[in-house]
Motif scaffolding. Sequence first.
Motif, mmCIF file in Angstrom:
data_model
loop_
_atom_site.group_PDB
_atom_site.id
_atom_site.type_symbol
_atom_site.label_atom_id
_atom_site.label_comp_id
_atom_site.label_asym_id
_atom_site.label_seq_id
_atom_site.Cartn_x
_atom_site.Cartn_y
_atom_site.Cartn_z
ATOM 1 N N HIS A 69 0.834 -1.194 0.000
ATOM 2 C CA HIS A 69 0.000 0.000 0.000
ATOM 3 C C HIS A 69 0.870 1.246 0.000
ATOM 4 O O HIS A 69 2.059 1.189 0.278
ATOM 5 C CB HIS A 69 -0.917 0.002 1.230
ATOM 6 N N ILE A 70 0.260 2.366 -0.277
ATOM 7 C CA ILE A 70 0.970 3.636 -0.190
ATOM 8 C C ILE A 70 1.171 3.953 1.292
ATOM 9 O O ILE A 70 0.269 3.761 2.100
ATOM 10 C CB ILE A 70 0.212 4.759 -0.925
ATOM 11 N N SER A 71 2.359 4.347 1.641
ATOM 12 C CA SER A 71 2.652 4.653 3.039
ATOM 13 C C SER A 71 2.829 6.151 3.213
ATOM 14 O O SER A 71 2.972 6.891 2.236
ATOM 15 C CB SER A 71 3.933 3.937 3.483
ATOM 16 N N GLU A 72 2.821 6.594 4.453
ATOM 17 C CA GLU A 72 3.053 8.012 4.721
ATOM 18 C C GLU A 72 4.433 8.433 4.223
ATOM 19 O O GLU A 72 4.593 9.537 3.706
ATOM 20 C CB GLU A 72 2.903 8.303 6.213
ATOM 21 N N ASP A 73 5.433 7.565 4.374
ATOM 22 C CA ASP A 73 6.784 7.886 3.884
ATOM 23 C C ASP A 73 6.772 8.087 2.377
ATOM 24 O O ASP A 73 7.389 9.022 1.865
ATOM 25 C CB ASP A 73 7.774 6.781 4.247
ATOM 26 N N ALA A 74 6.072 7.189 1.668
ATOM 27 C CA ALA A 74 6.007 7.311 0.216
ATOM 28 C C ALA A 74 5.282 8.596 -0.183
ATOM 29 O O ALA A 74 5.711 9.301 -1.096
ATOM 30 C CB ALA A 74 5.311 6.099 -0.395
ATOM 31 N N LEU A 75 4.203 8.913 0.493
ATOM 32 C CA LEU A 75 3.480 10.155 0.200
ATOM 33 C C LEU A 75 4.360 11.372 0.459
ATOM 34 O O LEU A 75 4.345 12.341 -0.306
ATOM 35 C CB LEU A 75 2.209 10.246 1.050
ATOM 36 N N PHE A 76 5.152 11.312 1.510
ATOM 37 C CA PHE A 76 6.045 12.420 1.827
ATOM 38 C C PHE A 76 7.086 12.596 0.720
ATOM 39 O O PHE A 76 7.368 13.712 0.291
ATOM 40 C CB PHE A 76 6.724 12.183 3.185
ATOM 41 N N ARG A 77 7.667 11.479 0.247
ATOM 42 C CA ARG A 77 8.648 11.566 -0.836
ATOM 43 C C ARG A 77 8.018 12.138 -2.099
ATOM 44 O O ARG A 77 8.608 12.977 -2.777
ATOM 45 C CB ARG A 77 9.257 10.189 -1.117
ATOM 46 N N VAL A 78 6.813 11.695 -2.424
ATOM 47 C CA VAL A 78 6.128 12.185 -3.616
ATOM 48 C C VAL A 78 5.807 13.669 -3.467
ATOM 49 O O VAL A 78 5.948 14.442 -4.413
ATOM 50 C CB VAL A 78 4.841 11.365 -3.891
ATOM 51 N N SER A 79 5.398 14.082 -2.281
ATOM 52 C CA SER A 79 5.067 15.496 -2.087
ATOM 53 C C SER A 79 6.301 16.373 -2.293
ATOM 54 O O SER A 79 6.194 17.472 -2.825
ATOM 55 C CB SER A 79 4.450 15.733 -0.713
ATOM 56 N N GLY A 80 7.461 15.871 -1.905
ATOM 57 C CA GLY A 80 8.697 16.618 -2.139
ATOM 58 C C GLY A 80 8.972 16.788 -3.615
ATOM 59 O O GLY A 80 9.406 17.851 -4.077
ATOM 60 N N LEU A 81 8.683 15.762 -4.386
ATOM 61 C CA LEU A 81 8.876 15.830 -5.834
ATOM 62 C C LEU A 81 7.893 16.804 -6.470
ATOM 63 O O LEU A 81 8.252 17.595 -7.338
ATOM 64 C CB LEU A 81 8.715 14.430 -6.445
ATOM 65 N N THR A 82 6.644 16.769 -6.020
ATOM 66 C CA THR A 82 5.662 17.702 -6.586
ATOM 67 C C THR A 82 6.006 19.136 -6.212
ATOM 68 O O THR A 82 5.796 20.041 -7.012
ATOM 69 C CB THR A 82 4.222 17.356 -6.141
ATOM 70 N N ASP A 83 6.558 19.353 -5.018
ATOM 71 C CA ASP A 83 6.999 20.697 -4.647
ATOM 72 C C ASP A 83 8.062 21.197 -5.617
ATOM 73 O O ASP A 83 8.039 22.350 -6.041
ATOM 74 C CB ASP A 83 7.548 20.721 -3.218
ATOM 75 N N LYS A 84 8.997 20.330 -5.972
ATOM 76 C CA LYS A 84 10.045 20.706 -6.930
ATOM 77 C C LYS A 84 9.442 21.035 -8.291
ATOM 78 O O LYS A 84 9.824 22.006 -8.941
ATOM 79 C CB LYS A 84 11.067 19.578 -7.084
ATOM 80 N N LEU A 85 8.487 20.212 -8.714
ATOM 81 C CA LEU A 85 7.856 20.424 -10.017
ATOM 82 C C LEU A 85 7.105 21.754 -10.042
ATOM 83 O O LEU A 85 7.227 22.524 -10.997
ATOM 84 C CB LEU A 85 6.914 19.261 -10.322
ATOM 85 N N PHE A 86 6.341 22.041 -9.000
ATOM 86 C CA PHE A 86 5.613 23.315 -8.950
ATOM 87 C C PHE A 86 6.575 24.497 -8.926
ATOM 88 O O PHE A 86 6.301 25.544 -9.507
ATOM 89 C CB PHE A 86 4.663 23.359 -7.760
#
Length: 110
Positions: A69-86
């Motif tokens: 399943h998606i974990s909080e750690d994975a969501l945190f890593r993805v959010s960091g990537l989306t921050d970079k993209l934005f």
Amino acid sequence: MSSPTLRNFFYEILDKIGIDGKERNDRNLTFHSLRHSFSTLGRDDQISQEDRMLVLGHKSKEVNDRYTHISEDALFRVSGLTDKLFSIFENGASVPSVAENKATALPVEI
């Protein structure tokens, strides 16, 4: 070791650390949920899918994926990537893309 033996051992451990049957039910702590947690945490800790399948006894990647399943750690890593993209979008910088099997940069206008 058989599944019932492992399951009973799991519940004995929970009892010893103060998690009784009522709390187990309230929190949905089952031996089966432990398998899901193992697969998710293993993926997050870079344990290969093949190794996780071996430990869990899965024969197909599809079944193994169902346990992961998606974990909080994975969501945190993805959010960091989306921050970079934005940030790239906001600054009007070029974004890498693939065109005709070559890496190029396309200008971004918002």
